[in-house]
Design a protein around this motif. Structure first.
Motif, PDB file in Angstrom:
ATOM      1  N   GLU A 161       0.826  -1.204   0.000  1.00 37.66           N
ATOM      2  CA  GLU A 161       0.000   0.000   0.000  1.00 37.66           C
ATOM      3  C   GLU A 161       0.859   1.253   0.000  1.00 37.66           C
ATOM      4  OE1 GLU A 161      -2.572  -0.563   3.316  1.00 37.66           O
ATOM      5  OE2 GLU A 161      -3.792  -2.093   2.285  1.00 37.66           O
ATOM      6  N   GLY A 162       2.017   1.172   0.670  1.00 37.12           N
ATOM      7  CA  GLY A 162       2.945   2.306   0.648  1.00 37.12           C
ATOM      8  C   GLY A 162       3.484   2.554  -0.745  1.00 37.12           C
ATOM      9  N   VAL A 163       3.816   1.479  -1.449  1.00 36.86           N
ATOM     10  CA  VAL A 163       4.321   1.599  -2.821  1.00 36.86           C
ATOM     11  C   VAL A 163       3.239   2.164  -3.734  1.00 36.86           C
ATOM     12  CG1 VAL A 163       5.111   0.313  -4.852  1.00 36.86           C
ATOM     13  CG2 VAL A 163       6.040  -0.220  -2.589  1.00 36.86           C
ATOM     14  N   VAL A 164       2.019   1.635  -3.607  1.00 36.92           N
ATOM     15  CA  VAL A 164       0.905   2.098  -4.440  1.00 36.92           C
ATOM     16  C   VAL A 164       0.679   3.596  -4.237  1.00 36.92           C
ATOM     17  CG1 VAL A 164      -1.585   1.945  -4.803  1.00 36.92           C
ATOM     18  CG2 VAL A 164      -0.234  -0.150  -4.559  1.00 36.92           C
ATOM     19  N   ALA A 165       0.705   4.030  -2.974  1.00 33.27           N
ATOM     20  CA  ALA A 165       0.483   5.449  -2.669  1.00 33.27           C
ATOM     21  C   ALA A 165       1.608   6.310  -3.222  1.00 33.27           C
ATOM     22  CB  ALA A 165       0.353   5.648  -1.164  1.00 33.27           C
ATOM     23  N   HIS A 166       2.855   5.870  -3.050  1.00 35.53           N
ATOM     24  CA  HIS A 166       4.005   6.644  -3.534  1.00 35.53           C
ATOM     25  C   HIS A 166       3.972   6.765  -5.056  1.00 35.53           C
ATOM     26  CE1 HIS A 166       8.159   8.137  -3.763  1.00 35.53           C
ATOM     27  NE2 HIS A 166       8.270   7.345  -4.819  1.00 35.53           N
ATOM     28  N   LEU A 167       3.738   5.648  -5.747  1.00 37.37           N
ATOM     29  CA  LEU A 167       3.696   5.695  -7.203  1.00 37.37           C
ATOM     30  C   LEU A 167       2.535   6.551  -7.689  1.00 37.37           C
ATOM     31  CD1 LEU A 167       4.557   1.997  -8.149  1.00 37.37           C
ATOM     32  CD2 LEU A 167       6.054   3.996  -8.245  1.00 37.37           C
ATOM     33  N   GLY A 168       1.416   6.466  -6.969  1.00 33.72           N
ATOM     34  CA  GLY A 168       0.256   7.266  -7.343  1.00 33.72           C
ATOM     35  C   GLY A 168       0.545   8.751  -7.322  1.00 33.72           C
ATOM     36  N   ARG A 169       1.312   9.181  -6.313  1.00 34.69           N
ATOM     37  CA  ARG A 169       1.664  10.606  -6.229  1.00 34.69           C
ATOM     38  C   ARG A 169       2.580  11.021  -7.376  1.00 34.69           C
ATOM     39  NH1 ARG A 169       1.694   9.207  -0.678  1.00 34.69           N
ATOM     40  NH2 ARG A 169       3.951   8.810  -0.679  1.00 34.69           N
ATOM     41  N   SER A 170       3.238  10.038  -8.001  1.00 34.49           N
ATOM     42  CA  SER A 170       4.127  10.326  -9.130  1.00 34.49           C
ATOM     43  C   SER A 170       3.429  10.153 -10.474  1.00 34.49           C
ATOM     44  CB  SER A 170       5.350   9.402  -9.078  1.00 34.49           C
ATOM     45  OG  SER A 170       6.063   9.582  -7.875  1.00 34.49           O
ATOM     46  N   GLY A 171       2.132   9.871 -10.428  1.00 26.25           N
ATOM     47  CA  GLY A 171       1.370   9.727 -11.660  1.00 26.25           C
ATOM     48  C   GLY A 171       1.366   8.334 -12.241  1.00 26.25           C
ATOM     49  N   VAL A 172       1.766   7.329 -11.444  1.00 29.28           N
ATOM     50  CA  VAL A 172       1.795   5.947 -11.907  1.00 29.28           C
ATOM     51  C   VAL A 172       0.609   5.197 -11.313  1.00 29.28           C
ATOM     52  CG1 VAL A 172       3.097   3.783 -11.959  1.00 29.28           C
ATOM     53  CG2 VAL A 172       4.309   5.981 -12.059  1.00 29.28           C
ATOM     54  N   VAL A 173      -0.214   4.598 -12.148  1.00 27.65           N
ATOM     55  CA  VAL A 173      -1.322   3.773 -11.673  1.00 27.65           C
ATOM     56  C   VAL A 173      -0.770   2.400 -11.309  1.00 27.65           C
ATOM     57  CG1 VAL A 173      -3.576   2.795 -12.205  1.00 27.65           C
ATOM     58  CG2 VAL A 173      -2.909   4.989 -13.193  1.00 27.65           C
ATOM     59  N   CYS A 174      -0.995   1.976 -10.071  1.00 24.41           N
ATOM     60  CA  CYS A 174      -0.459   0.690  -9.610  1.00 24.41           C
ATOM     61  C   CYS A 174      -1.582  -0.171  -9.043  1.00 24.41           C
ATOM     62  CB  CYS A 174       0.618   0.919  -8.543  1.00 24.41           C
ATOM     63  SG  CYS A 174       1.438  -0.600  -7.980  1.00 24.41           S
ATOM     64  N   ASP A 175      -1.881  -1.281  -9.727  1.00 24.83           N
ATOM     65  CA  ASP A 175      -2.853  -2.241  -9.219  1.00 24.83           C
ATOM     66  C   ASP A 175      -2.129  -3.244  -8.332  1.00 24.83           C
ATOM     67  OD1 ASP A 175      -4.905  -1.057 -10.657  1.00 24.83           O
ATOM     68  OD2 ASP A 175      -4.604  -2.338 -12.406  1.00 24.83           O
ATOM     69  N   GLN A 197      11.698   3.973  -1.566  1.00 25.90           N
ATOM     70  CA  GLN A 197      10.646   4.148  -2.572  1.00 25.90           C
ATOM     71  C   GLN A 197      11.159   4.908  -3.797  1.00 25.90           C
ATOM     72  OE1 GLN A 197       7.681   2.863  -2.386  1.00 25.90           O
ATOM     73  NE2 GLN A 197       6.831   2.933  -0.333  1.00 25.90           N
ATOM     74  N   ARG A 198      12.064   5.846  -3.563  1.00 21.23           N
ATOM     75  CA  ARG A 198      12.583   6.640  -4.682  1.00 21.23           C
ATOM     76  C   ARG A 198      13.413   5.781  -5.630  1.00 21.23           C
ATOM     77  NH1 ARG A 198      15.524  10.914  -0.992  1.00 21.23           N
ATOM     78  NH2 ARG A 198      16.020   8.895  -0.041  1.00 21.23           N
ATOM     79  N   GLU A 199      14.172   4.840  -5.061  1.00 22.09           N
ATOM     80  CA  GLU A 199      14.964   3.954  -5.909  1.00 22.09           C
ATOM     81  C   GLU A 199      14.050   3.026  -6.698  1.00 22.09           C
ATOM     82  OE1 GLU A 199      18.620   0.689  -5.809  1.00 22.09           O
ATOM     83  OE2 GLU A 199      17.768   1.433  -3.901  1.00 22.09           O
ATOM     84  N   LEU A 200      13.001   2.523  -6.047  1.00 20.46           N
ATOM     85  CA  LEU A 200      12.045   1.662  -6.735  1.00 20.46           C
ATOM     86  C   LEU A 200      11.440   2.391  -7.932  1.00 20.46           C
ATOM     87  CD1 LEU A 200      10.151  -0.794  -7.021  1.00 20.46           C
ATOM     88  CD2 LEU A 200       8.613   0.341  -5.405  1.00 20.46           C
ATOM     89  N   GLU A 201      10.998   3.625  -7.698  1.00 25.74           N
ATOM     90  CA  GLU A 201      10.386   4.389  -8.787  1.00 25.74           C
ATOM     91  C   GLU A 201      11.382   4.632  -9.917  1.00 25.74           C
ATOM     92  OE1 GLU A 201       8.400   8.748  -9.734  1.00 25.74           O
ATOM     93  OE2 GLU A 201       8.860   8.199  -7.655  1.00 25.74           O
ATOM     94  N   ALA A 202      12.624   4.979  -9.563  1.00 26.06           N
ATOM     95  CA  ALA A 202      13.644   5.257 -10.577  1.00 26.06           C
ATOM     96  C   ALA A 202      13.945   4.006 -11.409  1.00 26.06           C
ATOM     97  CB  ALA A 202      14.921   5.767  -9.917  1.00 26.06           C
ATOM     98  N   ARG A 203      14.060   2.867 -10.746  1.00 27.91           N
ATOM     99  CA  ARG A 203      14.346   1.621 -11.468  1.00 27.91           C
ATOM    100  C   ARG A 203      13.171   1.242 -12.370  1.00 27.91           C
ATOM    101  NH1 ARG A 203      18.133  -2.675  -8.791  1.00 27.91           N
ATOM    102  NH2 ARG A 203      19.501  -1.403  -7.515  1.00 27.91           N
ATOM    103  N   ALA A 229      13.115   3.423 -15.404  1.00 29.29           N
ATOM    104  CA  ALA A 229      14.215   3.054 -16.297  1.00 29.29           C
ATOM    105  C   ALA A 229      13.851   1.815 -17.115  1.00 29.29           C
ATOM    106  CB  ALA A 229      15.490   2.815 -15.496  1.00 29.29           C
ATOM    107  N   LEU A 230      13.210   0.831 -16.482  1.00 26.77           N
ATOM    108  CA  LEU A 230      12.815  -0.382 -17.189  1.00 26.77           C
ATOM    109  C   LEU A 230      11.781  -0.079 -18.265  1.00 26.77           C
ATOM    110  CD1 LEU A 230      12.484  -3.110 -14.405  1.00 26.77           C
ATOM    111  CD2 LEU A 230      14.329  -2.793 -16.060  1.00 26.77           C
ATOM    112  N   VAL A 231      10.791   0.744 -17.909  1.00 23.22           N
ATOM    113  CA  VAL A 231       9.736   1.077 -18.870  1.00 23.22           C
ATOM    114  C   VAL A 231      10.310   1.902 -20.017  1.00 23.22           C
ATOM    115  CG1 VAL A 231       7.578   2.344 -19.183  1.00 23.22           C
ATOM    116  CG2 VAL A 231       7.892   0.897 -17.174  1.00 23.22           C
ATOM    117  N   ARG A 232      11.232   2.807 -19.695  1.00 21.90           N
ATOM    118  CA  ARG A 232      11.868   3.627 -20.726  1.00 21.90           C
ATOM    119  C   ARG A 232      12.682   2.751 -21.679  1.00 21.90           C
ATOM    120  NH1 ARG A 232      13.561   7.096 -17.379  1.00 21.90           N
ATOM    121  NH2 ARG A 232      15.661   6.304 -17.084  1.00 21.90           N
ATOM    122  N   ARG A 233      13.401   1.793 -21.119  1.00 22.11           N
ATOM    123  CA  ARG A 233      14.194   0.873 -21.934  1.00 22.11           C
ATOM    124  C   ARG A 233      13.295   0.047 -22.847  1.00 22.11           C
ATOM    125  NH1 ARG A 233      17.046  -3.268 -18.363  1.00 22.11           N
ATOM    126  NH2 ARG A 233      17.750  -1.322 -17.368  1.00 22.11           N
TER     127      ARG A 233
END
Length: 223
Positions: free
Chosen positions: A14-28, A105-111, A114-118
């Motif tokens: 839930e922490g990851v979902v909330a953090h990604l959500g604030r960055s504009g990432v939809v996380c199911d 959480q910041r490293e998770l988002e950055a990685r 990077a994967l999606v960009r690649r």
């Protein structure tokens, strides 16, 4: 961006979902392998965050299943198993990256980005629909060789439609594409406004957004 997180530690998830959500990432969030299969049966994702130890099976087994079906979706493994052998096993089975718990959480988002960009770089840099040429990388578009002036919300809706060309997407699904905008307190019916604006921009070009009542919207070539 929409990602699927497969993790049974709900507080962490839930922490990851909330953090990604604030960055504009939809996380199911799926808390089991079976739930993950159900999510993937009805929804497409840009990446997967996958735990190894799950209540109804191994994340590595699920990774085998994904890769065995020829799916190259980016997969980032998340696990408390941090031995070199565990990392090697995950990477050998087709994982794209590996992050041990606990993590920042910041490293998770950055990685993840990077994967999606690649993955985006690996795929075609442009999507062409008749006179419409769309560049997913920066969500820009040209129509008949002329650049379209798109707002961020219009571009987000177009991105969802053109990535699923020929398929009807519901208002709720299109609204998900706006998730993460700071002022995203508008209702689902605001999608009608963005659809109307896009239709106006496409007028006379042969590119059309059609409506099927009770189902949703679809982009394609008219006639």
């Amino acid at each position: 961006m929409r990602v699927l997180m497969i993790e049974d530690a709900e507080d962490l998830a839930e922490g990851v979902v909330a953090h990604l959500g604030r960055s504009g990432v939809v996380c199911d969030l799926a808390t089991s392998v079976e739930a993950a299969r159900d999510f993937r049966a009805v929804q497409g994702y840009d990446a997967i965050l996958l735990d190894i130890n799950l209540p109804d099976g191994s994340g590595l087994g699920f990774l085998d299943e994904i890769r065995g079906g020829g799916d190259r979706i980016p997969v980032l493994m998340l696990t408390a198993l941090t031995a070199v052998e565990d990392r090697v096993a995950a990477l050998d089975k087709g994982a794209d990256d590996y992050l041990g718990k606990p993590f920042d959480q910041r490293e998770l988002e950055a990685r993840l980005r990077a994967l999606v960009r690649r993955d985006a770089d690996r795929k075609s840099e442009q999507i062409t629909l008749g006179p419409l040429v769309y560049a997913p990388k920066d969500r820009s578009a040209t129509l008949g060789g002329k650049r379209l002036n798109l707002t961020a919300r219009e571009a987000a809706v177009l991105d969802a439609l053109i990535r699923h060309e020929g398929q009807f997407l519901s208002k709720a699904r299109l609204y998900d594409s706006l998730y993460g905008f700071e002022d995203a307190d508008v209702g689902v019916n605001a999608i009608e406004l963005y659809i109307a604006r896009l239709r106006k921009k496409f007028s006379g070009s042969g590119v059309a957004i059609t409506t099927q009542r009770g189902v949703g919207y679809r982009i394609g070539l008219h006639g």
